[in-house]
Design an enzyme around this catalytic site. Sequence first.
Site, PDB file in Angstrom:
ATOM      1  N   LYS A 107       0.809  -1.221   0.000  1.00 41.49           N
ATOM      2  CA  LYS A 107       0.000   0.000   0.000  1.00 41.49           C
ATOM      3  C   LYS A 107       0.845   1.276   0.000  1.00 41.49           C
ATOM      4  O   LYS A 107       0.324   2.361  -0.229  1.00 41.49           O
ATOM      5  CB  LYS A 107      -0.975  -0.018   1.168  1.00 41.49           C
ATOM      6  CG  LYS A 107      -2.055  -1.067   0.973  1.00 41.49           C
ATOM      7  CD  LYS A 107      -3.152  -0.974   1.998  1.00 41.49           C
ATOM      8  CE  LYS A 107      -4.285  -1.920   1.667  1.00 41.49           C
ATOM      9  NZ  LYS A 107      -3.926  -3.342   1.913  1.00 41.49           N
TER      10      LYS A 107
HETATM   11  C1  LIG Z   1      -4.654  -4.410   1.492  1.00 43.51           C
HETATM   12  C2  LIG Z   1      -3.934  -5.701   1.427  1.00 43.51           C
HETATM   13  C3  LIG Z   1      -4.349  -6.752   0.570  1.00 43.51           C
HETATM   14  C4  LIG Z   1      -5.603  -6.656  -0.270  1.00 43.51           C
HETATM   15  O1  LIG Z   1      -5.495  -5.754  -1.327  1.00 43.51           O
HETATM   16  P1  LIG Z   1      -6.795  -5.226  -2.082  1.00 43.51           P
HETATM   17  O2  LIG Z   1      -6.318  -4.194  -3.033  1.00 43.51           O
HETATM   18  O3  LIG Z   1      -7.690  -4.655  -1.020  1.00 43.51           O
HETATM   19  O4  LIG Z   1      -7.420  -6.408  -2.747  1.00 43.51           O
HETATM   20  C5  LIG Z   1      -3.577  -7.906   0.506  1.00 43.51           C
HETATM   21  N1  LIG Z   1      -2.482  -8.052   1.271  1.00 43.51           N
HETATM   22  C6  LIG Z   1      -2.056  -7.099   2.116  1.00 43.51           C
HETATM   23  C7  LIG Z   1      -0.854  -7.344   2.937  1.00 43.51           C
HETATM   24  C8  LIG Z   1      -2.757  -5.877   2.221  1.00 43.51           C
HETATM   25  O5  LIG Z   1      -2.324  -4.940   3.076  1.00 43.51           O
END
Ligand SMILES: *Cc1c(COP(=O)(O)O)cnc(C)c1O
Length: 436
Positions: A107
């Site tokens: 993210k």
């Molecule tokens: C947010 C997150 C996901 C999921 O991603 P999306 O874009 O919401 O499908 C998967 N793994 C981790 C470690 C995350 O922080």
Amino acid sequence: MQYYSLNRKSPNVSFAEATVQGQAPDKGLYFPEHVPSLPANFINDIHQFSKEELGFTVMKPYVGDSIPDQELQRIVKETVDFPFPLVKVKEDVYSLELFHGPTLAFKDVGARFMSRCLGYFNRNNNKEVTVLVATSGDTGGAVANGFLGVEGVNVVILYPSGKVSPVQELQLTTCGQNITALEVKGNFDDCQAMVKQAFTDADLNKHLTLTSANSINVARWLPQQLYYFFAYQQWKDTQPPVISVPSGNFGNICAGIIAHVSGLPVQHFIAACNDNDVVPVYFASGGNYEPKPAVATLSNAMDVGNPSNFVRILELFNNEFPRLQQAISSYSISDDTTVATVKEVYTKLNYLLDPHGAVGYYALADYLKSHSNGKNKLKGFFLETAHPVKFPEAIEKVTGEKIPLPESVSYLLDKQKESVVMNASFNELKSWLLSR
Ligand SMILES: *Cc1c(COP(=O)(O)O)cnc(C)c1O
């Protein structure tokens, strides 16, 4: 580039307006009015580009005139300022490691890009913007880190007390400056509900300029396609990869699909889910989409019962189920299988997965096994979306070993946690926001 609302009851807006608003007034998600086509020689010569050049070329059509080229170049450069290695785990299976950013989860890319865009759009505005965001763990840290020190922007992060991992909590609560952590005595859904109510409260919005930083924001969603391009730069095989994406809110996989629609070669996508199986059930049932309440799992960043970004995927395929089915497969992987996978991959292949990556790995390995035939061996990679140290309880139990803290986290241990403790009450949130 203009953006339309998927509910089709709001006017089209620029990238800048879509970023500042987050969601359209009719509550729809914003969507680009066309998907740009990348020139064929861009894909053929992809190895020649630096990360910065690649990032600028991919993002420019989406940003359009909202940001001058020089500024966009700076924003992209700062956003992708860490490695995105594609690492071999075993024959035919690679891991795209997306945890080398400052908060050790993928993210970081979206949060860094969005924060810098917002800082740019707010440059001449003397009214402060308040970014309000609820987190189940990873989003908060990435947003806090991405927005730290951005002028004119205050960030308020709501997180469920006692329900985030120790590393996640440190990342949220030790920033200081323009970042405040609200420790809510409730669960993630309570935090989310408080934030949602804040955006619709007329009184609050008269006094404050509120913006969200969740994954439906186009400035967080679209830059995520960059790491699919970075992976392709490192892809040695003549056949395009099968790509397995651990999915919760489906923003990440949707970014990969839009990259593919604009020209990136991909064999097939796998949406790898945990027990929250709305999308796997959608595919298995021939297109029945039925949201349900989220259940708690080891891969908690994917505990989503009604993935916001799935409508964007439907839009990309014009709601045509046969096309969707051809491009995407979906798996639901239990916690038991997740733990067994972490164990097996660690002991047999000496690679340490986190619970989210384990879900992605298992789904990929299963797909490759059942779809490869004789001469035509499929190959692929999964997205390792977080560093295992963010989930030490689950992982250390399996391996029996302590995971050493990387430097980007260990310095946090000396810092003092600072949070504002609050009941799960919108009125408490409102009076706190107004009294600052
Ligand atoms: C947010 C997150 C996901 C999921 O991603 P999306 O874009 O919401 O499908 C998967 N793994 C981790 C470690 C995350 O922080």
